[in-house]
Design a protein around this motif. Structure first.
Motif, PDB file in Angstrom:
ATOM      1  N   ALA B 404       0.829  -1.198   0.000  1.00  0.00           N
ATOM      2  CA  ALA B 404       0.000   0.000   0.000  1.00  0.00           C
ATOM      3  C   ALA B 404       0.865   1.249   0.000  1.00  0.00           C
ATOM      4  O   ALA B 404       0.595   2.213  -0.706  1.00  0.00           O
ATOM      5  N   MET B 405       1.937   1.209   0.799  1.00  0.00           N
ATOM      6  CA  MET B 405       2.803   2.391   0.839  1.00  0.00           C
ATOM      7  C   MET B 405       3.411   2.655  -0.526  1.00  0.00           C
ATOM      8  O   MET B 405       3.550   3.812  -0.933  1.00  0.00           O
ATOM      9  N   LYS B 406       3.761   1.582  -1.212  1.00  0.00           N
ATOM     10  CA  LYS B 406       4.359   1.803  -2.531  1.00  0.00           C
ATOM     11  C   LYS B 406       3.295   2.325  -3.483  1.00  0.00           C
ATOM     12  O   LYS B 406       3.524   3.237  -4.262  1.00  0.00           O
ATOM     13  N   PHE B 407       2.094   1.731  -3.410  1.00  0.00           N
ATOM     14  CA  PHE B 407       1.043   2.121  -4.354  1.00  0.00           C
ATOM     15  C   PHE B 407       0.645   3.578  -4.190  1.00  0.00           C
ATOM     16  O   PHE B 407       0.430   4.294  -5.169  1.00  0.00           O
ATOM     17  N   TYR B 408       0.524   4.013  -2.942  1.00  0.00           N
ATOM     18  CA  TYR B 408       0.078   5.383  -2.726  1.00  0.00           C
ATOM     19  C   TYR B 408       1.234   6.351  -2.632  1.00  0.00           C
ATOM     20  O   TYR B 408       1.065   7.510  -2.241  1.00  0.00           O
ATOM     21  N   LYS B 409       2.425   5.859  -2.953  1.00  0.00           N
ATOM     22  CA  LYS B 409       3.618   6.717  -3.009  1.00  0.00           C
ATOM     23  C   LYS B 409       3.787   7.511  -1.708  1.00  0.00           C
ATOM     24  O   LYS B 409       3.937   8.728  -1.718  1.00  0.00           O
ATOM     25  N   VAL B 410       3.721   6.790  -0.595  1.00  0.00           N
ATOM     26  CA  VAL B 410       3.781   7.470   0.695  1.00  0.00           C
ATOM     27  C   VAL B 410       5.098   8.208   0.859  1.00  0.00           C
ATOM     28  O   VAL B 410       5.139   9.338   1.345  1.00  0.00           O
ATOM     29  N   LYS B 411       6.192   7.585   0.438  1.00  0.00           N
ATOM     30  CA  LYS B 411       7.495   8.221   0.664  1.00  0.00           C
ATOM     31  C   LYS B 411       7.590   9.550  -0.075  1.00  0.00           C
ATOM     32  O   LYS B 411       7.926  10.576   0.513  1.00  0.00           O
ATOM     33  N   GLU B 412       7.240   9.533  -1.366  1.00  0.00           N
ATOM     34  CA  GLU B 412       7.351  10.790  -2.118  1.00  0.00           C
ATOM     35  C   GLU B 412       6.436  11.849  -1.553  1.00  0.00           C
ATOM     36  O   GLU B 412       6.802  13.010  -1.429  1.00  0.00           O
ATOM     37  N   ASN B 413       5.221  11.403  -1.198  1.00  0.00           N
ATOM     38  CA  ASN B 413       4.252  12.391  -0.755  1.00  0.00           C
ATOM     39  C   ASN B 413       4.527  12.899   0.649  1.00  0.00           C
ATOM     40  O   ASN B 413       3.832  13.783   1.117  1.00  0.00           O
ATOM     41  N   SER B 414       5.507  12.311   1.333  1.00  0.00           N
ATOM     42  CA  SER B 414       5.784  12.786   2.679  1.00  0.00           C
ATOM     43  C   SER B 414       7.111  13.502   2.762  1.00  0.00           C
ATOM     44  O   SER B 414       7.589  13.806   3.850  1.00  0.00           O
ATOM     45  N   GLU B 415       7.701  13.809   1.630  1.00  0.00           N
ATOM     46  CA  GLU B 415       8.989  14.497   1.643  1.00  0.00           C
ATOM     47  C   GLU B 415       8.883  15.810   2.391  1.00  0.00           C
ATOM     48  O   GLU B 415       9.823  16.250   3.051  1.00  0.00           O
ATOM     49  N   TRP B 416       7.740  16.465   2.312  1.00  0.00           N
ATOM     50  CA  TRP B 416       7.572  17.769   2.924  1.00  0.00           C
ATOM     51  C   TRP B 416       7.880  17.747   4.405  1.00  0.00           C
ATOM     52  O   TRP B 416       8.346  18.733   4.975  1.00  0.00           O
ATOM     53  N   TYR B 417       7.624  16.585   5.041  1.00  0.00           N
ATOM     54  CA  TYR B 417       7.807  16.511   6.483  1.00  0.00           C
ATOM     55  C   TYR B 417       9.270  16.652   6.854  1.00  0.00           C
ATOM     56  O   TYR B 417       9.621  17.240   7.872  1.00  0.00           O
ATOM     57  N   TRP B 418      10.113  16.084   6.008  1.00  0.00           N
ATOM     58  CA  TRP B 418      11.533  16.130   6.329  1.00  0.00           C
ATOM     59  C   TRP B 418      12.216  17.358   5.739  1.00  0.00           C
ATOM     60  O   TRP B 418      13.374  17.616   6.010  1.00  0.00           O
ATOM     61  N   ALA B 419      11.502  18.102   4.968  1.00  0.00           N
ATOM     62  CA  ALA B 419      12.128  19.237   4.282  1.00  0.00           C
ATOM     63  C   ALA B 419      12.519  20.339   5.235  1.00  0.00           C
ATOM     64  O   ALA B 419      13.380  21.136   4.942  1.00  0.00           O
ATOM     65  N   MET B 420      11.855  20.373   6.389  1.00  0.00           N
ATOM     66  CA  MET B 420      12.124  21.491   7.271  1.00  0.00           C
ATOM     67  C   MET B 420      12.973  21.108   8.474  1.00  0.00           C
ATOM     68  O   MET B 420      12.990  21.786   9.465  1.00  0.00           O
ATOM     69  N   LYS B 421      13.627  19.988   8.425  1.00  0.00           N
ATOM     70  CA  LYS B 421      14.416  19.548   9.606  1.00  0.00           C
ATOM     71  C   LYS B 421      15.593  20.423   9.832  1.00  0.00           C
ATOM     72  O   LYS B 421      15.918  21.314  10.206  1.00  0.00           O
TER      73      LYS B 421
END
Lengths: 272, 421, 289
Positions: B404-421
């Motif tokens: 499911a994570m691969k299908f819904y592209k969870v990693k790509e769609n959550s890049e924003w979370y790590w963008a502000m570290k």
């Protein structure tokens, strides 16, 4: 044998009555209970104290939207049934080439869950400048329900003997006059069926009503009713009271239109 | 018939109101305490800006699911409200991606929210370098509410982590086999995730939690995730078996409830059904070690092409201030994110602990309600977890989640979370 | 009867303009179903049959199809037949029917939102009405998880659906039966026919048109049923009771995968065509000239 059959029929019917009334009883009894009683479970137990304030609160929240629902449902039903029977009449009685194909084309388009139409329909209403108006909602419901009305009325009109039409046209009656003076009075039963179904569809509809109205002055009853539930709060008792209130107009309409059934019966006899 | 048409026309003309300034606002606080709270907020706003007429559209549906549906139609048709409620994170991002929102960095800075809000909050509303919403109310998802009367009777202490939780469950089941130690109501599907999140936090900790929900963990091969699901499976015998037939409030409202992992929004419910804090029920954050604050945030946005943009901006500034936040959250049952709101305005202990932990402990966004992982994934994920509760196959569930994570592209769609570290 | 083209158009145009509008929106949906539209704003990126492929390889999708088939068979047929029989029986007992008809009609006007809630309470395993009654009658062995049991939940919902919609079949059939010419009935009675015989040999054939309408609309309802599922179980447990319209709603509005959601809509349309065309053809052949 016949007497025995009647007894069995009566028992079955009694059982049915119980099954049919039970949920309604639960609804009414829940509407009068305090919240804690509902959640502690036994739904069958009648309320230990009658919390009529549930009804009062529910009614206060609902009263404006009930009026709005009437202002939308009744015109929508009238227009839908009129257009539906107008075209259904032609479909049933006139002879022309693509009759069956047209018939199926209507049937098909009635088959879809209307949520699909949500996005294009909203856009259409907005583009016409009718967003957040009663006219917009009426138009939306007319669009959604007319095919079904055409379907129902045309199938009922099939039962009109063709000779009636032939005879009347020989007498110089135009198709239009036939529609108003003869067809409508005779097919009251079919038309009221279509009206009842359209009315309940429109009255009970949720998502389109929600999308097309923006402020409390135009909001309809069912979205307001759903709002009695709350997002993190579950006020089942008020919701049930509200539900009972919202269903009352529906049953009134049914009773009112039911009278036309009887009229239709006598008109049918005139048909002979 | 003609009269009818005329009536309809007249009515529709009247609906085109000619009014001064308005604020068309959509939210989902439709009943009970939440309704009182938003009304109070409107009251205060009217005092501050008496010439703005508030046109509210409360749309029921927890977490705004119905609201989102309605908005999709409105936004696509070019009829945005002046402001609308949203959750933060991935949920907010869908509006940003659709290009429907305006950045509100100016309001954020004018209200000095960098100072008054914890830094994680900014992360949850910032995309591509801009702030897109103003948060104003916080709930916490990881509370363990328990039946104090029962615990006192059986001489039990509330568990601090998942091992202790299992212990307590075993003891309860031994002494009172008629009871179900864990109350669960998965007709509200998110509750299954709440329970799992608590287990995951206890087993793997907040860092792994964050990475898991943003797709940065190899789910199939990570021993911690596997362990979390094993624990989740171990809990099943202690969970009320017919959980999918009841909502969370029905589960909590029963007389035979024992423990439930639920958010602090349940406090209002407890009071509404007449239970006394400290006597009938009590609550502890769970897991207590490590002490994590699973955050749920409510925000308001500024759509593009809002008809009354000026009113909307005034609203956003208004809700970012301490006083309105305080008044709102007291009635709502939530806490204010603003630092200047003192701890003791909250009448109940649960929220006072909330505030302390919010300002002191580790904050992690709660997964469900579309905040960490994208909604498309979470919608499927809830069902995966519920199916697991019915048939616990750890290997299979790991595979399902991974797919499911691969299908819904969870990693790509959550890049924003790590963008502000 | 033949009419002038002018008259024909005058009558058909209003209704078919509306049908045309709906077709336009349908086409829009069809086009979107081939687009890779994910997210809030429209995305017009052609993706061919990708969305359909996604659906056909998803186990969830096939569970939904199966559920819809179950609904089609176990909801449409019982409701239609039951409605017919009940209408007839009530026509035979006019005094009782005046009391009974409102009872059966009432569920029609209750919002599905409420119906779903009430029947969820009814089927709730621990404190729900059904299990409480069974316990009372010492029929404990019949108590199961009902709506909490993934295998049985669908049937519970169908019961709720029948409860709500029987009145609808009743309305249409009653109207149809009242139009059966009374001399046919009188003649049969004079010939000594029993009520049962009258039913099978006279009534059923003569209300053929109503049967077409009722069954078609019931099928239509099955393929539309959304509010009831949403309120009663949210498609759960898990997705055991999910049906295609609900799936479409979820995919389009929760998961924001509008392209795939539109594909579901198109599939629903195709299923309805496949089911209804043969059904109507068969019925029309039997009951119309």
């Amino acid at each position: 044998m016949r007497g025995f059959g009647k007894v069995i029929a009566l028992i079955v019917i009694l059982f049915l009555i119980v099954v049919w009334i039970l949920p309604v009883y639960v609804m009414f009894s829940a509407s009068l209970k305090p919240l804690s009683e509902i959640n502690s479970g036994n739904y069958l137990r009648p309320p230990t104290e009658l919390r009529t304030e549930n009804w009062v609160m529910a009614f206060n929240t609902l009263k404006n939207s009930l009026k709005n629902s009437f202002l939308v449902s009744i015109p929508a039903t009238l227009i839908t049934v009129f257009i539906g029977s107008w075209s259904g009449y032609a479909l049933a009685i006139f002879k022309f080439r693509w009759k069956t194909r047209l018939f199926f084309s209507i049937a098909i388009v009635t088959f879809l869950p209307y949520q699909i139409f949500l996005i294009p329909l909203t856009r259409l209403i907005v583009d016409m400048g009718l967003f957040n108006t009663f006219a917009g909602m009426i138009l939306a419901y007319v669009i959604l329900n007319t095919p079904m009305a055409i379907l129902i009325t045309s199938l009922f009109f099939q039962t009109i003997p063709k000779e009636l039409y032939e005879a009347s046209s020989l007498d110089g009656c135009t198709p239009t006059r036939f529609y108003f003076s003869i067809l409508l009075p005779i097919s009251l039963a079919g038309i009221t069926s279509a009206a009842v179904l359209t009315f309940t569809n429109v009255w009970n509809e949720f998502i389109i009503a929600l999308s097309l109205s923006r402020d409390p002055t135009t909001r309809l009853a069912i979205p307001t009713l759903a709002g009695l539930k709350g997002s993190y709060v579950a006020q089942w008792n008020m919701l049930m009271a509200g539900a009972a209130i919202v269903s009352i107009p529906g049953i009134l309409v049914l009773i009112f239109l039911g009278r036309f059934f009887i009229k239709g019966l006598t008109a049918g006899a005139l048909k002979e | 018939m003609r009269k009818l048409i005329v009536l309809v026309l007249i009515l529709s003309i009247f609906s085109f109101s000619f009014s001064a300034s308005k604020l068309v606002i959509y939210h989902w606080w439709t009943a009970g305490g939440e309704k009182q709270a938003i009304n109070k907020l409107f009251e205060l706003f009217k005092k501050a800006y008496p010439d703005i007429e508030i046109v509210e559209n409360p749309i029921v549906g927890g977490g705004g699911t119905t609201l989102r549906t309605v908005l999709m139609g409105l936004l696509a048709a070019g009829m945005p409200p002046d402001t609308f409620q949203s959750l933060s994170g991935a949920d907010l991002k869908t509006y940003v991606d659709g290009n429907y929102l305006q950045p509100v960095d100016d309001i954020w800075n004018a209200q000095k929210l960098d100072e008054y809000f914890p830094p994680l909050m900014k992360k949850m509303v910032t995309f591509k370098g801009h702030v897109y919403a103003i948060p104003m109310s916080i709930h916490r998802a990881n509370w363990l509410m328990y039946n104090k009367k029962l615990f006192d009777e059986l001489g039990l202490k509330p568990p601090k982590n998942v091992d202790e939780l299992l212990e307590v469950c075993k003891k309860i089941k031994e002494k009172r086999p008629d009871l179900w130690p864990i109350s669960l109501g998965t007709r509200d599907k998110f509750t299954a995730v709440f329970l799992f999140d608590a287990v995951l936090l206890s087993v793997a900790g907040p860092d792994v939690y964050e990475k898991f929900y943003t797709g940065r963990i190899d789910v199939r091969n990570n021993p911690l995730i596997e362990k979390a699901f094993e624990y989740y499976a171990k809990l099943i015998p202690y969970i009320y078996p017919y959980h999918s037939a009841q909502t969370w409030d029905q589960a909590l409202g029963r007389d035979d409830w024992v423990m439930m992992v639920i958010g602090d929004f349940a406090v209002g419910y407890m009071m509404a059904v007449g239970r006394k804090y400290g006597v009938d029920w009590d609550a502890v954050p769970f897991p207590a070690e490590p002490n994590t604050f699973l955050m749920i945030v409510d925000t308001f946005t500024l759509p593009k092409k809002a008809k009354n943009e000026d009113s909307a901006r005034k609203w956003l500034k208004f809700i970012a201030e301490a006083e309105p936040e305080k008044e709102f959250t007291i009635l709502k049952g939530s806490i204010a994110p603003h630092k200047l709101v003192p701890v003791d305005v909250y009448p109940d202990e649960v929220r006072r602990i909330d505030v302390k932990d919010f300002r002191g402990a580790r904050i992690v966004p709660s997964s469900i309600h579309g905040v960490l992982a994208p909604q498309s994934f979470l919608s499927e994920y809830q069902d995966i977890l519920i199916n697991f509760l019915y048939s616990p196959d750890v290997n299979r569930v790991l595979r399902q989640i991974d797919d499911a994570m691969k299908f819904y592209k969870v990693k790509e769609n959550s890049e924003w979370y790590w963008a502000m570290k | 009867m033949r009419v002038r083209l002018r008259t024909l158009l005058l009558f058909l145009l209003p209704g078919f303009t509306i049908v045309g509008i709906l077709y336009y929106m349908l086409a829009w949906t069809g086009i979107v179903s081939t687009m890779d539209w994910v997210g809030m704003a429209p995305v017009w990126k052609f993706a061919g049959l990708k969305n359909y492929r996604i659906l056909f390889t998803s186990q969830r999708f096939w569970t939904n199809v199966k559920n819809n088939m179950i609904w089609l068979i176990l909801f449409v047929i019982p409701t239609g037949i039951f409605g017919m029989v009940l209408a007839y029986v009530l026509e035979l007992m006019p005094r009782i029917s005046r009391v009974l008809k409102p009872i059966f009609f009432y569920p029609l006007v209750i919002s599905p939102v409420v119906t779903g809630t009430l029947w969820a309470w009814f089927f709730e395993p621990q404190q729900g009405v059904l299990n409480v009654i069974l316990r009372y009658l010492h029929l404990d062995f019949l108590r199961t998880g009902w709506i909490a049991d993934p295998k049985i939940a669908v049937y519970c919902m169908i019961v709720a659906g029948i409860w709500q919609n029987l009145g609808f079949a009743l309305v249409l059939y009653t109207a149809a039966m009242r139009e059966v010419p009374s001399d046919h009935l009188d003649a049969a009675k004079v010939d000594g026919a029993s009520p049962g015989q009258i039913f099978f040999h006279i009534i059923v054939p003569e209300i053929g048109h109503a049967t077409i309408v009722v069954f078609s609309l019931l099928v239509l309802y099955t393929l539309k049923v959304f509010d009831l599922v949403w309120v009663m179980t949210r498609g759960g447990p898990g997705y055991a009771t999910e049906v295609l319209p609900y799936l479409m709603y979820r995919i389009t509005f929760r998961q924001l995968m509008v392209g795939v959601g539109s594909a579901v809509a198109v599939i629903i349309l195709l299923i309805s065509i496949v089911v209804l065309v043969p059904l109507s053809k068969w019925m029309m052949a039997r009951w119309m000239e």
